[in-house]
Design a protein around this motif. Structure first.
Motif, PDB file in Angstrom:
ATOM      1  N   UNK A 489       0.916  -1.135   0.052  1.00 14.12           N
ATOM      2  CA  UNK A 489       0.018  -0.072   0.011  1.00 14.12           C
ATOM      3  C   UNK A 489       0.839   1.251   0.012  1.00 14.12           C
ATOM      4  N   UNK A 490       0.485   2.170  -0.890  1.00 15.35           N
ATOM      5  CA  UNK A 490       1.006   3.515  -0.764  1.00 15.35           C
ATOM      6  C   UNK A 490       0.307   4.576  -0.685  1.00 15.35           C
ATOM      7  N   UNK A 491       0.501   5.294   0.438  1.00 15.40           N
ATOM      8  CA  UNK A 491      -0.720   6.407   0.740  1.00 15.40           C
ATOM      9  C   UNK A 491      -0.063   7.802   0.475  1.00 15.40           C
ATOM     10  N   UNK A 492      -0.989   8.406  -0.411  1.00 18.39           N
ATOM     11  CA  UNK A 492      -0.570   9.722  -0.819  1.00 18.39           C
ATOM     12  C   UNK A 492      -1.487  10.776  -0.091  1.00 18.39           C
ATOM     13  N   UNK A 493      -1.323  12.003  -0.503  1.00 23.72           N
ATOM     14  CA  UNK A 493      -2.091  13.121  -0.119  1.00 23.72           C
ATOM     15  C   UNK A 493      -3.577  13.072  -0.356  1.00 23.72           C
ATOM     16  N   UNK A 494      -3.896  12.421  -1.676  1.00 28.09           N
ATOM     17  CA  UNK A 494      -5.193  12.458  -1.891  1.00 28.09           C
ATOM     18  C   UNK A 494      -5.666  11.213  -2.743  1.00 28.09           C
ATOM     19  N   UNK A 512     -10.297   7.771  -1.676  1.00 23.20           N
ATOM     20  CA  UNK A 512      -9.924   7.410  -3.024  1.00 23.20           C
ATOM     21  C   UNK A 512      -8.848   6.283  -3.166  1.00 23.20           C
ATOM     22  N   UNK A 513      -9.508   5.272  -3.328  1.00 23.47           N
ATOM     23  CA  UNK A 513      -8.281   4.026  -3.282  1.00 23.47           C
ATOM     24  C   UNK A 513      -8.250   3.232  -4.749  1.00 23.47           C
ATOM     25  N   UNK A 514      -7.166   3.138  -5.270  1.00 22.99           N
ATOM     26  CA  UNK A 514      -6.933   2.211  -6.527  1.00 22.99           C
ATOM     27  C   UNK A 514      -6.479   0.965  -6.081  1.00 22.99           C
ATOM     28  N   UNK A 515      -7.157  -0.129  -6.384  1.00 22.67           N
ATOM     29  CA  UNK A 515      -6.653  -1.541  -6.147  1.00 22.67           C
ATOM     30  C   UNK A 515      -6.233  -2.101  -7.426  1.00 22.67           C
ATOM     31  N   UNK A 567      -9.219  -1.548 -10.299  1.00 22.59           N
ATOM     32  CA  UNK A 567     -10.437  -0.954  -9.482  1.00 22.59           C
ATOM     33  C   UNK A 567     -10.173   0.394  -8.668  1.00 22.59           C
ATOM     34  N   UNK A 568     -10.983   1.554  -9.219  1.00 28.67           N
ATOM     35  CA  UNK A 568     -10.705   3.008  -8.781  1.00 28.67           C
ATOM     36  C   UNK A 568     -12.338   2.731  -7.748  1.00 28.67           C
ATOM     37  N   UNK A 569     -12.138   3.102  -6.606  1.00 31.45           N
ATOM     38  CA  UNK A 569     -13.116   3.229  -5.559  1.00 31.45           C
ATOM     39  C   UNK A 569     -13.137   4.462  -4.943  1.00 31.45           C
ATOM     40  N   UNK A 570     -14.160   5.527  -5.240  1.00 29.58           N
ATOM     41  CA  UNK A 570     -14.024   6.555  -4.741  1.00 29.58           C
ATOM     42  C   UNK A 570     -15.436   6.723  -3.589  1.00 29.58           C
ATOM     43  N   UNK A 571     -15.280   7.231  -2.508  1.00 25.64           N
ATOM     44  CA  UNK A 571     -16.259   7.293  -1.393  1.00 25.64           C
ATOM     45  C   UNK A 571     -16.897   8.428  -1.507  1.00 25.64           C
ATOM     46  N   UNK A 572     -18.219   8.732  -1.665  1.00 25.31           N
ATOM     47  CA  UNK A 572     -18.859   9.929  -1.832  1.00 25.31           C
ATOM     48  C   UNK A 572     -19.252  10.613  -0.540  1.00 25.31           C
TER      49      UNK A 572
END
Length: 572
Positions: A489-494, A512-515, A567-572
């Motif tokens: 896992x790499x955690x960035x600013x956004x 926003x998480x890209x798996x 998979x790009x997962x964006x939580x609203x």
């Protein structure tokens, strides 16, 4: 013998350590429970020894371990750490990725025997460190027993090394973190000015910024040996005009990095008769020897060999290989030498080279290779390549992550990527996913790729370029070091990027998480996405979108992701 005390953060666990040899040890007050530091003076070799309970440990993380992720015995755990090989640090890790104890020495230690292993008599971990070569006559022992992710524990060590080295650390040009083409797997020793210019042109079309010219430019002998090394002059048959050739590569928009192996000198080189009595012994039968850098005349010869390509031919950097050949046990006397140790001579040589190269061009590129990962080399190199692991995306993953965990701000490159021309698109994608958290080096005939492979390569080079900030500069958190990193896992600013390899259950908590599916199954499972609508975009191994939806997950959420897809997962 002198004693010192090690304490756990809560003070409930204590052990007494010993220092033997001509030295003294003094605790340094830090005020942080579980973090202890000791100043050690050493008139000669000194040994530090203690035990520590670690019944939850499943692996010992250390810089030079390859695929062995075991808990070694104390008698089998010794590592000879040198300026040019490995680094003085190790951490015991449990099954939840937590560091149990992290032991390190300061960056001014040039040589030591570093051992952490299971003591059969006590069922505890025995730590035994014998320091033999120190710059300045004193060093620091650091013991960290705080509960934290093992990557955070290692980052704390590299932060200490960074503070110690200060402005001695070499600057890293931005271009060192961009994709490069390497000639090794595509050409081996059959390189020529024509083939390099072809690779440079094709690499530029794929977004590569430099071509790394490996072994072969300096010899007409293509039998993969080193009997002709030592002069470091281009062969006239395939490189008739080196400066003009480099100029043509520059016109293609590519930097030029040239391979040299400074320690090696072959019996067929012109320099052999002059320097054959200034070696540490043979390294390749009786045709290649290792030069002894304790002699000023050896360093002067190597300095000229290293600066000539930049000064006279206009190259942009050097790939300095086989540096760890200088880490030898059987070191002969050096009458007339001016250094107390080989490592001191190596550092004098590297300092002279980098000083002169940076005078010629401030953004010079210098590649080192795993396992020369010692922080002392941060003073000289600008990027570090994973050790050779051709066609092995798993090992490339392990080696690049290992390098990242101990690199500080150094750029880390993958081993060169290659695949069979008939490989599936998913297998090509896996080569890139294995190198995802590093800067890729590619070594294929790019202008001969099939249309299917071309699409995959363009997609992943573009993905790694687009998300370079989080992939290369984000907080790196690998999982299960004992199992060769089942997730990274790499955690960035956004954004957060998670590569799934052997564990398909992904915890998401960021917006926003890209798996990335680096496994063999077309399904992943997501935890922590419930509580509201989620936008989901799934693409395949070539970047082609296969689905887009808005869903409201509940509990463990199964998501179909093609092998090699995202998979790009964006939580609203």
């Amino acid at each position: 013998m002198t004693t010192f005390e090690i304490r756990s953060p809560d003070g409930r666990t204590t052990r007494t350590g010993t220092l033997t040899g001509p030295g003294a040890i003094t605790p340094r007050p830090l005020g942080t429970p579980g973090l202890q530091s000791y100043d050690v003076t050493a008139g000669d070799a000194v040994t530090l020894r203690w035990t520590w309970p670690a019944e939850d440990a499943v692996t010992l993380w250390r810089p030079t371990q390859d695929s062995r992720r075991n808990l070694p015995t104390d008698w089998g755990s010794h590592r000879d750490i040198r300026s040019v090989r490995s680094a003085p640090v190790a951490t015991l890790v449990d099954a939840q990725d937590r560091a149990i104890v992290t032991v390190s020495l300061s960056s001014n230690v040039r040589g030591c025997d570093f051992a952490v292993g299971v003591n059969e008599e006590t069922a505890e971990q025995l730590v035994e460190l014998t320091v033999t070569d120190v710059e300045g006559g004193s060093f620091t022992l650091r013991i960290d027993t705080r509960t934290q992710h093992f990557a955070d524990a290692l980052r704390a060590v590299t932060a200490e090394w960074t503070a110690e080295l200060g402005d001695r650390i070499a600057p890293v040009p931005d271009i060192a973190r961009t994709a490069m083409y390497s000639t090794w797997y595509s050409d081996h020793q059959h390189v020529s000015s024509e083939s390099i210019e072809r690779h440079a042109r094709a690499g530029a079309a794929y977004g590569c910024t430099a071509v790394i010219v490996d072994d072969g430019w300096q010899t007409d002998d293509t039998r993969r040996g080193y009997a002709y090394c030592g002069d470091w002059e281009p062969t006239s048959q395939t490189f008739p005009d080196m400066a003009e050739h480099v100029r043509r590569v520059h016109e293609l928009g590519q930097r030029y990095v040239l391979w040299l192996a400074p320690p090696l000198i072959g019996v067929h080189s012109k320099a052999w008769d002059r320097l054959k009595d200034r070696t540490l012994g043979f390294a390749d039968g009786e045709v290649t020897a290792v030069l002894d850098p304790r002699y000023p005349e050896v360093r002067e010869h190597l300095l000229e060999c290293c600066i000539r390509p930049v000064r006279d031919w206009g190259v942009d950097g050097l790939k300095l290989d086989f540096i760890d050949s200088w880490a030898r046990d059987d070191v002969p006397p050096a009458p007339g030498g001016d250094c107390d140790s080989v490592d001191e001579g190596v550092e004098k040589f590297l300092q002279a080279v980098t000083d002169e190269l940076r005078r010629l061009r401030a953004d010079v590129l210098i590649e080192f290779r795993q396992d020369y990962v010692n922080p002392r080399l941060w003073q000289f190199g600008t990027f570090l390549r994973a050790g050779d692991c051709a066609l092995d995306p798993v090992e490339n993953r392990v080696r690049t992550v290992d390098c990242r965990l101990l690199a500080g701000d150094r750029a880390v490159h993958s081993d060169m990527l290659l695949w069979h021309p008939s490989a599936s698109a998913e297998n090509v994608a896996h080569q890139f996913i294995g190198a995802l958290f590093s800067t890729p080096q590619v070594s294929m005939e790019l202008d001969a790729l099939s249309p299917e492979h071309e699409q995959v390569v363009r997609h992943w080079l573009g993905f790694m370029r687009e998300y370079a900030d989080v992939l290369l500069r984000g907080v790196l958190l690998p999982s299960r070091a004992d199992a060769r990193y089942t997730q990274v896992r790499a955690v960035g600013a956004s954004e957060t990027i998670v590569a799934v390899f052997a564990n398909p259950v992904v915890r998401v908590s960021d917006s926003c998480t890209l798996v990335v599916n680096g496994g063999a199954d077309g399904r992943i499972y997501v935890e922590g996405a419930d509580g509201g609508p989620v936008e989901l975009v799934v693409s395949d191994c070539a970047g082609v979108e296969v689905s887009r939806s808005t869903v409201t997950p509940a509990g463990l959420w199964a998501v179909d992701v093609p092998v090699g897809g995202v998979a790009r997962i964006v939580r609203n």
